[in-house]
Design a protein around this motif. Structure first.
Motif, mmCIF file in Angstrom:
data_model
loop_
_atom_site.group_PDB
_atom_site.id
_atom_site.type_symbol
_atom_site.label_atom_id
_atom_site.label_comp_id
_atom_site.label_asym_id
_atom_site.label_seq_id
_atom_site.Cartn_x
_atom_site.Cartn_y
_atom_site.Cartn_z
ATOM 1 N N LEU A 299 -12.143 -12.159 36.926
ATOM 2 C CA LEU A 299 -10.805 -12.414 36.405
ATOM 3 C C LEU A 299 -9.732 -12.278 37.487
ATOM 4 C CD1 LEU A 299 -10.935 -10.708 32.892
ATOM 5 C CD2 LEU A 299 -10.888 -13.157 33.402
ATOM 6 N N LYS A 300 -9.956 -11.423 38.456
ATOM 7 C CA LYS A 300 -8.981 -11.256 39.535
ATOM 8 C C LYS A 300 -8.749 -12.569 40.271
ATOM 9 C CE LYS A 300 -8.012 -8.577 43.729
ATOM 10 N NZ LYS A 300 -8.512 -7.493 44.640
ATOM 11 N N THR A 301 -9.841 -13.232 40.671
ATOM 12 C CA THR A 301 -9.683 -14.479 41.418
ATOM 13 C C THR A 301 -9.282 -15.633 40.503
ATOM 14 O OG1 THR A 301 -12.064 -14.942 41.263
ATOM 15 C CG2 THR A 301 -11.290 -13.771 43.216
ATOM 16 N N LEU A 302 -9.786 -15.645 39.266
ATOM 17 C CA LEU A 302 -9.406 -16.700 38.329
ATOM 18 C C LEU A 302 -7.909 -16.640 38.022
ATOM 19 C CD1 LEU A 302 -12.425 -16.556 35.867
ATOM 20 C CD2 LEU A 302 -11.815 -18.507 37.305
ATOM 21 N N LYS A 303 -7.396 -15.448 37.821
ATOM 22 C CA LYS A 303 -5.968 -15.289 37.545
ATOM 23 C C LYS A 303 -5.132 -15.697 38.753
ATOM 24 C CE LYS A 303 -6.373 -11.480 34.215
ATOM 25 N NZ LYS A 303 -6.024 -10.059 33.952
ATOM 26 N N LYS A 304 -5.562 -15.282 39.945
ATOM 27 C CA LYS A 304 -4.828 -15.616 41.163
ATOM 28 C C LYS A 304 -4.736 -17.130 41.347
ATOM 29 C CE LYS A 304 -4.834 -14.791 46.171
ATOM 30 N NZ LYS A 304 -5.542 -14.109 47.294
ATOM 31 N N LYS A 305 -5.855 -17.812 41.161
ATOM 32 C CA LYS A 305 -5.858 -19.268 41.296
ATOM 33 C C LYS A 305 -4.983 -19.920 40.232
ATOM 34 C CE LYS A 305 -10.438 -19.929 43.399
ATOM 35 N NZ LYS A 305 -11.775 -20.533 43.203
ATOM 36 N N ALA B 161 -5.157 -11.274 30.335
ATOM 37 C CA ALA B 161 -6.547 -11.528 29.934
ATOM 38 C C ALA B 161 -7.456 -10.395 30.389
ATOM 39 C CB ALA B 161 -7.023 -12.854 30.515
ATOM 40 N N LYS B 162 -8.258 -9.900 29.464
ATOM 41 C CA LYS B 162 -9.199 -8.811 29.770
ATOM 42 C C LYS B 162 -10.654 -9.276 29.690
ATOM 43 C CE LYS B 162 -6.135 -5.394 30.078
ATOM 44 N NZ LYS B 162 -4.891 -6.190 29.934
ATOM 45 N N THR B 163 -10.878 -10.413 29.034
ATOM 46 C CA THR B 163 -12.226 -10.937 28.846
ATOM 47 C C THR B 163 -12.233 -12.430 29.125
ATOM 48 O OG1 THR B 163 -11.872 -11.477 26.520
ATOM 49 C CG2 THR B 163 -12.648 -9.235 27.021
ATOM 50 N N ASP C 66 -10.394 -18.013 28.657
ATOM 51 C CA ASP C 66 -10.736 -19.369 28.228
ATOM 52 C C ASP C 66 -9.796 -19.871 27.139
ATOM 53 O OD1 ASP C 66 -12.765 -19.626 30.063
ATOM 54 O OD2 ASP C 66 -14.340 -18.944 28.705
ATOM 55 N N ASN C 67 -9.319 -18.973 26.287
ATOM 56 C CA ASN C 67 -8.309 -19.363 25.301
ATOM 57 C C ASN C 67 -6.990 -19.728 25.975
ATOM 58 O OD1 ASN C 67 -9.415 -19.327 22.652
ATOM 59 N ND2 ASN C 67 -9.454 -17.097 22.673
ATOM 60 N N ALA C 68 -6.630 -18.980 27.011
ATOM 61 C CA ALA C 68 -5.336 -19.178 27.676
ATOM 62 C C ALA C 68 -5.343 -20.332 28.666
ATOM 63 C CB ALA C 68 -4.921 -17.892 28.391
ATOM 64 N N VAL C 69 -6.491 -20.581 29.326
ATOM 65 C CA VAL C 69 -6.515 -21.527 30.441
ATOM 66 C C VAL C 69 -7.515 -22.662 30.236
ATOM 67 C CG1 VAL C 69 -6.841 -21.798 32.932
ATOM 68 C CG2 VAL C 69 -5.795 -19.714 32.041
ATOM 69 N N THR C 70 -8.795 -22.324 30.143
ATOM 70 C CA THR C 70 -9.837 -23.355 30.130
ATOM 71 C C THR C 70 -9.675 -24.317 28.964
ATOM 72 O OG1 THR C 70 -11.314 -21.665 31.056
ATOM 73 C CG2 THR C 70 -12.299 -23.761 30.379
ATOM 74 N N ASN D 251 -10.207 -24.226 21.450
ATOM 75 C CA ASN D 251 -10.094 -22.815 21.825
ATOM 76 C C ASN D 251 -11.340 -22.462 22.634
ATOM 77 O OD1 ASN D 251 -12.185 -22.522 19.856
ATOM 78 N ND2 ASN D 251 -10.631 -22.219 18.270
ATOM 79 N N ALA D 252 -11.480 -21.188 22.966
ATOM 80 C CA ALA D 252 -12.614 -20.755 23.786
ATOM 81 C C ALA D 252 -13.944 -21.070 23.106
ATOM 82 C CB ALA D 252 -12.514 -19.259 24.063
ATOM 83 N N LYS D 253 -14.044 -20.818 21.817
ATOM 84 C CA LYS D 253 -15.319 -21.047 21.126
ATOM 85 C C LYS D 253 -15.683 -22.521 21.092
ATOM 86 C CE LYS D 253 -15.701 -16.848 18.395
ATOM 87 N NZ LYS D 253 -16.059 -16.263 17.088
ATOM 88 N N ASP D 254 -14.691 -23.387 20.942
ATOM 89 C CA ASP D 254 -14.950 -24.827 20.979
ATOM 90 C C ASP D 254 -15.478 -25.232 22.352
ATOM 91 O OD1 ASP D 254 -14.845 -27.537 19.946
ATOM 92 O OD2 ASP D 254 -13.050 -27.818 21.189
ATOM 93 N N TYR D 255 -14.863 -24.694 23.403
ATOM 94 C CA TYR D 255 -15.327 -24.930 24.773
ATOM 95 C C TYR D 255 -16.752 -24.436 24.963
ATOM 96 C CZ TYR D 255 -15.907 -23.307 29.648
ATOM 97 O OH TYR D 255 -16.399 -22.989 30.895
ATOM 98 N N TRP D 256 -17.028 -23.221 24.535
ATOM 99 C CA TRP D 256 -18.373 -22.661 24.697
ATOM 100 C C TRP D 256 -19.413 -23.489 23.953
ATOM 101 C CZ3 TRP D 256 -16.413 -17.145 23.092
ATOM 102 C CH2 TRP D 256 -15.681 -16.593 24.153
ATOM 103 N N ASN D 257 -19.089 -23.872 22.722
ATOM 104 C CA ASN D 257 -20.045 -24.633 21.912
ATOM 105 C C ASN D 257 -20.379 -25.981 22.537
ATOM 106 O OD1 ASN D 257 -20.236 -22.644 19.945
ATOM 107 N ND2 ASN D 257 -18.630 -23.518 18.667
ATOM 108 N N LYS D 258 -19.379 -26.642 23.092
ATOM 109 C CA LYS D 258 -19.578 -27.987 23.617
ATOM 110 C C LYS D 258 -20.149 -28.003 25.030
ATOM 111 C CE LYS D 258 -16.114 -30.133 20.654
ATOM 112 N NZ LYS D 258 -14.751 -30.701 20.545
#
Length: 322
Positions: free
Chosen positions: A190-196, A217-219, A224-228, A236-243
């Protein structure tokens, strides 16, 4: 191909999954001399490919894990070993992972197989390899398996694939990484993902991303809800994960594929082991060592033999191209 009994038998220290996971990162010192080539993508972006060529008619397209790169120790280790066996390699740096920010607001995700397809088409057009092998670690392994299962017309030059330590169920893996014993890993990611992401938001001020949600973001679910999800147009995150999880695509794989995931991998939930899908699968060989950690599989210590998985991968490649 059945679920096979593993030959991986580590010494005592490597039976600790966390030690096995971090060992190469902390102690593997080998280097590699790449030749970089930048290729364009259809959406006015670029991918950086790092080649290590020894003059073979076989090339391995190697893909790193989340927030890794061609410099990741596990990629350097396997590419050095494959080169020693006279196999060419190219390491795909996913967008934003080559040391330079990519051009678009979005970068990569765990199911973004279109960039892999761009690389494959580039290799086919610019080179004359008889054999192409896909090799993915962790997130790169998920992309590998998803590509192998979702692609209806895989080029004949692609003889097969190898995937290591794969979060085949992204939701299950995300939940596993939220556990207390994975705190160090999730914080590092999360440190590098947030920085980018913050750099992206400054570069593209007209965006639909909630910066506060990113920073808080802590998880992976939070991130994934906020960015991906918004960047890649998932609900949302679950839709992304499922697909984007590779597990549903595994039954459709129709070329030889080796999957190795350790049973003590703290990044993986039970749902990440596609046992049902692997049973009686015509093309998938699934190996579940008792030990190995996440992308570990070390067998000895500095200056000695660290290369069980590298040898295993090389032997499998030789088998499917022979």
């Amino acid at each position: 191909m059945p679920i096979v009994k593993s030959t991986y038998q580590p010494p005592l220290l490597f039976k600790n999954n966390h030690f096995n996971t971090v060992y190469k990162t902390l102690f593997y010192k080998n280097n590699i001399c790449y030749k970089r080539k930048r290729i364009a993508t259809p959406d006015d972006d670029f991918l950086d490919l790092d080649f290590s060529i020894v003059g073979s008619n076989t090339i391995v397209i190697a893909m790193h894990g989340l927030e890794g790169s061609s410099k990741s120790h596990y990629l350097v280790s396997v590419i050095n070993y494959l080169n020693s066996k006279k196999i060419d390699c190219v390491a795909l740096n996913f967008r934003g992972c080559s040391g330079e920010d990519n051009n678009q607001l979005y970068s990569y995700n765990s199911g973004k197989t279109d960039d892999l397809n761009v690389v494959i088409n580039y290799i086919l057009k610019q080179y004359s390899y008889k054999n192409i092998i896909l090799l993915g670690y962790s997130m790169g392994g998920n992309i590998t398996l998803k590509y192998m299962g979702e692609t209806t017309k895989i080029p004949s030059e692609i003889k097969g694939a190898v995937a290591i330590s794969v979060p085949c169920d992204l939701e299950g893996s995300s939940n596993a990484l939220a556990k207390w014993y994975n705190t160090v890993y999730i914080q590092k990611f999360l440190k590098t993902l947030k920085k980018k992401t913050v750099i992206k938001l400054e570069k593209f001020p007209n965006n639909n991303i909630d910066k506060a949600a990113v920073l808080n973001a802590k998880t992976f679910e939070d991130f994934d809800n906020a960015v991906t999800a918004p960047l890649f147009q998932y609900k949302n995150a679950k839709d992304y994960w499922n697909k984007c999880s590779s597990k549903p695509f595994i039954p459709a794989i129709n070329k030889p594929t080796l999957l190795i995931s350790a049973l003590d991998d703290s990044f993986l939930s039970k749902s990440c082991y596609p046992i049902k899908e692997a049973k009686n699968h015509k093309y998938l060989t699934f190996e579940m060592p008792k030990y190995g950690g996440h992308v570990g599989f070390n067998t000895s210590y500095v200056g000695k033999d660290l290369l069980w998985s590298e040898k295993h991968i090389s032997n499998y490649i030789e088998h499917i191209i022979s």
